[in-house]
Design an enzyme around this catalytic site. Structure first.
Site, PDB file in Angstrom:
ATOM      1  CB  CYS A 109      -0.938   0.013   1.204  1.00 61.16           C
ATOM      2  SG  CYS A 109      -0.059  -0.022   2.756  1.00 61.16           S
ATOM      3  CB  CYS A 132      -3.277  -1.059   8.924  1.00 63.65           C
ATOM      4  SG  CYS A 132      -4.162  -1.245   7.372  1.00 63.65           S
TER       5      CYS A 132
HETATM    6 FE1  FES Z   1      -1.533   0.351   4.269  1.00 63.68          FE
HETATM    7 FE2  FES Z   1      -3.358   0.511   6.051  1.00 63.68          FE
HETATM    8  S1  FES Z   1      -3.677   0.361   3.947  1.00 63.68           S
HETATM    9  S2  FES Z   1      -1.257   0.422   6.359  1.00 63.68           S
END
Ligand code: FES
Length: 120
Positions: A33, A102
């Site tokens: 991400c 996360c």
């Molecule tokens: Fe990457 Fe939450 S989407 S840490």
């Protein structure tokens, strides 16, 4: 989809910001991400006296950073090493399953900071 507590910690994060003269700083990122967490710790006599974070990431990344810093403050290094994803989720009132990574990032960066400190 987020609990009220997750939103609270996102809107009013605790311990956010860079720390001057930390005893240790650690950074981890999630390549998928692109989110990044940096944790700063002040440690005395094996106890986390102060902790702060800078997180560039999603709602869950910021609120779990905020929560884990609250949980770790005042704990010994051994106790802080044991804080798990489940502990954070319990405090926050659960996280959506897609957001587990996360919270794991927050666990990882805290453990990295402690390991780096111990390795010094
Ligand atoms: Fe990457 Fe939450 S989407 S840490």
């Amino acid at each position: 989809m987020y609990s009220k507590k997750v939103i609270d910690h996102f809107q009013n994060p605790k311990n956010m910001g860079k720390m001057k003269n930390p005893d240790v700083m650690a950074e981890v990122g999630n390549p998928q991400c692109g989110d990044i967490m940096k944790f700063y710790l002040k440690i005395k006599d094996n106890v986390i006296k102060d902790i702060s974070f800078e997180t560039m990431g999603c709602v869950a990344a910021i609120s779990t950073s905020s929560m884990i810093t609250e949980m770790a403050k005042g704990k010994t290094l051994d106790q802080a090493m044991k804080i798990s994803y489940n502990d954070i989720a319990k405090e926050l009132g659960n996280l959506p399953p897609v957001k587990i990574h996360c919270a794991n990032l927050a666990v990882e960066v805290l453990q990295k900071a402690i390991n780096d400190y111990r390795g010094k």
